[in-house]
Structures are given as structure tokens and as C-alpha cells.
Design a protein around this motif. Sequence first.
Motif, PDB file in Angstrom:
ATOM      1  N   GLU A   1       0.681  -1.170  -0.077  1.00  0.00           N
ATOM      2  CA  GLU A   1      -0.008  -0.130   0.105  1.00  0.00           C
ATOM      3  C   GLU A   1       0.827   1.405  -0.017  1.00  0.00           C
ATOM      4  OE1 GLU A   1      -3.790   0.459   2.376  1.00  0.00           O
ATOM      5  OE2 GLU A   1      -3.005  -1.123   3.309  1.00  0.00           O
ATOM      6  N   LEU A   2       2.002   1.243   0.701  1.00  0.00           N
ATOM      7  CA  LEU A   2       2.866   2.540   0.927  1.00  0.00           C
ATOM      8  C   LEU A   2       3.488   2.669  -0.515  1.00  0.00           C
ATOM      9  CD1 LEU A   2       4.306   1.758   4.452  1.00  0.00           C
ATOM     10  CD2 LEU A   2       3.035   3.785   3.816  1.00  0.00           C
ATOM     11  N   ASN A   3       3.978   1.466  -1.054  1.00  0.00           N
ATOM     12  CA  ASN A   3       4.613   1.564  -2.401  1.00  0.00           C
ATOM     13  C   ASN A   3       3.807   1.986  -3.365  1.00  0.00           C
ATOM     14  OD1 ASN A   3       7.125   0.603  -1.358  1.00  0.00           O
ATOM     15  ND2 ASN A   3       6.688  -1.487  -1.958  1.00  0.00           N
ATOM     16  N   ALA A   4       2.548   1.974  -3.413  1.00  0.00           N
ATOM     17  CA  ALA A   4       1.506   2.292  -4.442  1.00  0.00           C
ATOM     18  C   ALA A   4       1.430   3.687  -4.127  1.00  0.00           C
ATOM     19  CB  ALA A   4       0.171   1.608  -4.149  1.00  0.00           C
ATOM     20  N   LEU A   5       1.367   4.148  -2.985  1.00  0.00           N
ATOM     21  CA  LEU A   5       1.210   5.653  -2.460  1.00  0.00           C
ATOM     22  C   LEU A   5       2.308   6.448  -2.651  1.00  0.00           C
ATOM     23  CD1 LEU A   5      -1.228   5.231   0.398  1.00  0.00           C
ATOM     24  CD2 LEU A   5      -1.806   5.988  -1.844  1.00  0.00           C
ATOM     25  N   GLY A   6       3.627   5.894  -3.162  1.00  0.00           N
ATOM     26  CA  GLY A   6       4.668   6.654  -3.509  1.00  0.00           C
ATOM     27  C   GLY A   6       5.792   6.451  -2.076  1.00  0.00           C
ATOM     28  N   LYS A   7       5.470   5.947  -1.260  1.00  0.00           N
ATOM     29  CA  LYS A   7       6.344   5.975   0.104  1.00  0.00           C
ATOM     30  C   LYS A   7       6.953   4.594  -0.058  1.00  0.00           C
ATOM     31  CE  LYS A   7       7.234   7.581   4.302  1.00  0.00           C
ATOM     32  NZ  LYS A   7       8.254   8.695   4.555  1.00  0.00           N
ATOM     33  N   VAL A   8       8.280   4.651   0.155  1.00  0.00           N
ATOM     34  CA  VAL A   8       9.204   3.561  -0.156  1.00  0.00           C
ATOM     35  C   VAL A   8      10.096   3.598   1.372  1.00  0.00           C
ATOM     36  CG1 VAL A   8      10.988   2.214  -1.238  1.00  0.00           C
ATOM     37  CG2 VAL A   8       8.962   3.346  -2.397  1.00  0.00           C
ATOM     38  N   TYR A   9      10.150   2.295   1.989  1.00  0.00           N
ATOM     39  CA  TYR A   9      10.881   2.086   3.077  1.00  0.00           C
ATOM     40  C   TYR A   9      12.164   1.274   2.788  1.00  0.00           C
ATOM     41  CZ  TYR A   9       7.477   4.472   6.073  1.00  0.00           C
ATOM     42  OH  TYR A   9       6.649   5.372   6.972  1.00  0.00           O
ATOM     43  N   SER A  10      13.226   1.366   3.398  1.00  0.00           N
ATOM     44  CA  SER A  10      14.367   0.677   3.042  1.00  0.00           C
ATOM     45  C   SER A  10      13.925  -0.917   3.595  1.00  0.00           C
ATOM     46  CB  SER A  10      15.533   1.288   3.667  1.00  0.00           C
ATOM     47  OG  SER A  10      15.499   1.102   4.973  1.00  0.00           O
ATOM     48  N   ASN A  11      14.780  -1.800   3.249  1.00  0.00           N
ATOM     49  CA  ASN A  11      14.607  -3.309   3.678  1.00  0.00           C
ATOM     50  C   ASN A  11      15.099  -3.245   5.185  1.00  0.00           C
ATOM     51  OD1 ASN A  11      13.557  -4.288   1.384  1.00  0.00           O
ATOM     52  ND2 ASN A  11      15.769  -4.909   0.726  1.00  0.00           N
ATOM     53  N   LYS A  12      15.877  -2.369   5.551  1.00  0.00           N
ATOM     54  CA  LYS A  12      16.611  -2.507   6.771  1.00  0.00           C
ATOM     55  C   LYS A  12      15.404  -1.904   7.834  1.00  0.00           C
ATOM     56  CE  LYS A  12      20.076  -0.444   9.901  1.00  0.00           C
ATOM     57  NZ  LYS A  12      21.366   0.353   9.793  1.00  0.00           N
ATOM     58  N   LYS A  13      14.754  -0.726   7.500  1.00  0.00           N
ATOM     59  CA  LYS A  13      13.783  -0.105   8.342  1.00  0.00           C
ATOM     60  C   LYS A  13      12.358  -1.060   8.522  1.00  0.00           C
ATOM     61  CE  LYS A  13      10.971   3.706   9.448  1.00  0.00           C
ATOM     62  NZ  LYS A  13      11.150   5.220   9.685  1.00  0.00           N
ATOM     63  N   VAL A  14      12.224  -1.788   7.120  1.00  0.00           N
ATOM     64  CA  VAL A  14      11.034  -3.028   7.373  1.00  0.00           C
ATOM     65  C   VAL A  14      11.401  -3.968   8.252  1.00  0.00           C
ATOM     66  CG1 VAL A  14       9.851  -4.494   6.115  1.00  0.00           C
ATOM     67  CG2 VAL A  14       9.975  -2.249   5.134  1.00  0.00           C
ATOM     68  N   ALA A  15      12.774  -4.476   8.335  1.00  0.00           N
ATOM     69  CA  ALA A  15      13.021  -5.699   9.348  1.00  0.00           C
ATOM     70  C   ALA A  15      13.041  -5.054  10.544  1.00  0.00           C
ATOM     71  CB  ALA A  15      14.558  -5.997   8.745  1.00  0.00           C
ATOM     72  N   LEU A  16      13.625  -3.961  10.886  1.00  0.00           N
ATOM     73  CA  LEU A  16      13.446  -3.544  12.102  1.00  0.00           C
ATOM     74  C   LEU A  16      12.030  -3.370  12.853  1.00  0.00           C
ATOM     75  CD1 LEU A  16      16.257  -0.532  12.280  1.00  0.00           C
ATOM     76  CD2 LEU A  16      16.147  -2.816  13.507  1.00  0.00           C
ATOM     77  N   LYS A  17      11.189  -3.023  11.910  1.00  0.00           N
ATOM     78  CA  LYS A  17       9.883  -2.626  12.244  1.00  0.00           C
ATOM     79  C   LYS A  17       9.192  -4.087  12.458  1.00  0.00           C
ATOM     80  CE  LYS A  17       6.314  -0.382  13.171  1.00  0.00           C
ATOM     81  NZ  LYS A  17       6.327   0.054  14.526  1.00  0.00           N
ATOM     82  N   VAL A  18       9.436  -5.040  11.717  1.00  0.00           N
ATOM     83  CA  VAL A  18       8.931  -6.602  11.911  1.00  0.00           C
ATOM     84  C   VAL A  18       9.309  -6.965  13.031  1.00  0.00           C
ATOM     85  CG1 VAL A  18       9.195  -8.962  10.960  1.00  0.00           C
ATOM     86  CG2 VAL A  18       8.487  -6.876   9.471  1.00  0.00           C
ATOM     87  N   VAL A  19      10.653  -6.972  13.362  1.00  0.00           N
ATOM     88  CA  VAL A  19      11.303  -7.343  14.736  1.00  0.00           C
ATOM     89  C   VAL A  19      10.681  -6.886  16.005  1.00  0.00           C
ATOM     90  CG1 VAL A  19      13.273  -7.698  16.115  1.00  0.00           C
ATOM     91  CG2 VAL A  19      13.316  -8.070  13.651  1.00  0.00           C
ATOM     92  N   ARG A  20      10.593  -5.354  15.818  1.00  0.00           N
ATOM     93  CA  ARG A  20      10.009  -4.558  16.950  1.00  0.00           C
ATOM     94  C   ARG A  20       8.416  -4.820  17.333  1.00  0.00           C
ATOM     95  NH1 ARG A  20      13.071   0.696  15.410  1.00  0.00           N
ATOM     96  NH2 ARG A  20      15.195   0.286  16.333  1.00  0.00           N
ATOM     97  N   GLY A  21       7.870  -5.508  16.340  1.00  0.00           N
ATOM     98  CA  GLY A  21       6.617  -5.859  16.353  1.00  0.00           C
ATOM     99  C   GLY A  21       6.231  -7.073  16.819  1.00  0.00           C
ATOM    100  N   LEU A  22       7.267  -7.944  17.085  1.00  0.00           N
ATOM    101  CA  LEU A  22       7.150  -9.165  17.476  1.00  0.00           C
ATOM    102  C   LEU A  22       6.785  -9.266  19.059  1.00  0.00           C
ATOM    103  CD1 LEU A  22       9.820 -11.114  15.744  1.00  0.00           C
ATOM    104  CD2 LEU A  22       7.505 -11.256  15.319  1.00  0.00           C
TER     105      LEU A  22
END
Length: 160
Positions: free
Chosen positions: A136-157
Motif C-alpha cells: 500500500e505504501l509503495n502504491a502511494l509513493g512511500k518506500v521504506y528501506s529493507n532495513k527499516k522494514v526488518a526493524l519494524k517487523v522485529v520490534r512488532g514481535l
Amino acid sequence: MQTHLAIQDDEMWYVITDIPMKILKANIAVAITEGAPYRMEKPQEEWTNEDKRKANLNNVAKDILYKTLDKVTFSKIKMCRITKEIWEKLIQLCERNEITKENKLPVVVQKFDNIKMKIGESMNEYDRRVINIINELNALGKVYSNKKVALKVVRGLPKE
């Protein structure tokens, strides 16, 4: 030949942004100020090949626009009679889409910021939710780095 194409492009753009071309001829019998000839519509039986080409530009432009549209957008403009109406409707639809994107982006960013794994949720389900938000973010023009996504996934556990 390029000059001829430039003239055709100008004529095509005129048809898209203004009105279909009318084929006119001078009526010398009626004079307007300063002796300029009065212009009247030329009967079809007097049309030259160039007149026919110009008269058909609205159809050509409509055809070009139709071929570039997806089925959903086409269904929204198919009732328009002239190319100018189609063009104005497309502008309206695109502007509405941009406003919708601008309004939707903060909501999806907040979803990303607040995502956490739910109690009883499998890792695959959590991963799928994260991927959906990233898409959804990519479709709206907002792109996060893989590092930021990975950190978000880990912090959400969950801590356990």
C-alpha cells in the motif's frame, strides 16, 4: 515531413483541449469589418482530403485515448461525445486520485508505525499483513528501506 507532423500534433491537441474542428470556407459575398471575408461551414460535398482528415481528428483522438485506458477508467468516460469532454473527465479523475492518495498516505504510514504481531497470530499471517501495508505504501509513493522494514517487523514481535 516533420513540419506536417507538427501541424497534425497541434491540430490533434486543439481537438483534445478545445472542440472538434469545423471545416469552414470564406463567403466573399458577406464582408465583415475591414473587408475580411465571412466564414461559413463548408458543405461536405466540397471537402478536400485534407478537410476530411481534419474533420475526423476528433474520432482519431478519441480512439487513441480509448486504447490507453483500463476498463474501469473507460467505463467512467465512455458516455463522453467529444474528445474535449473525455480529456476534462480524465483530468478530474486524476486530480481526485491525487487528492485521495494524499489523504490516504498518513493513514497507511500510521498503520505501518503501529503494526504489531497479534496474540495467536502465526508468523506467516503477521508477515502477510506487513507485506500488504508495504505494498500500500509503495502504491502511494512511500518506500521504506529493507532495513527499516526488518526493524519494524522485529520490534512488532511479542517479547516472548
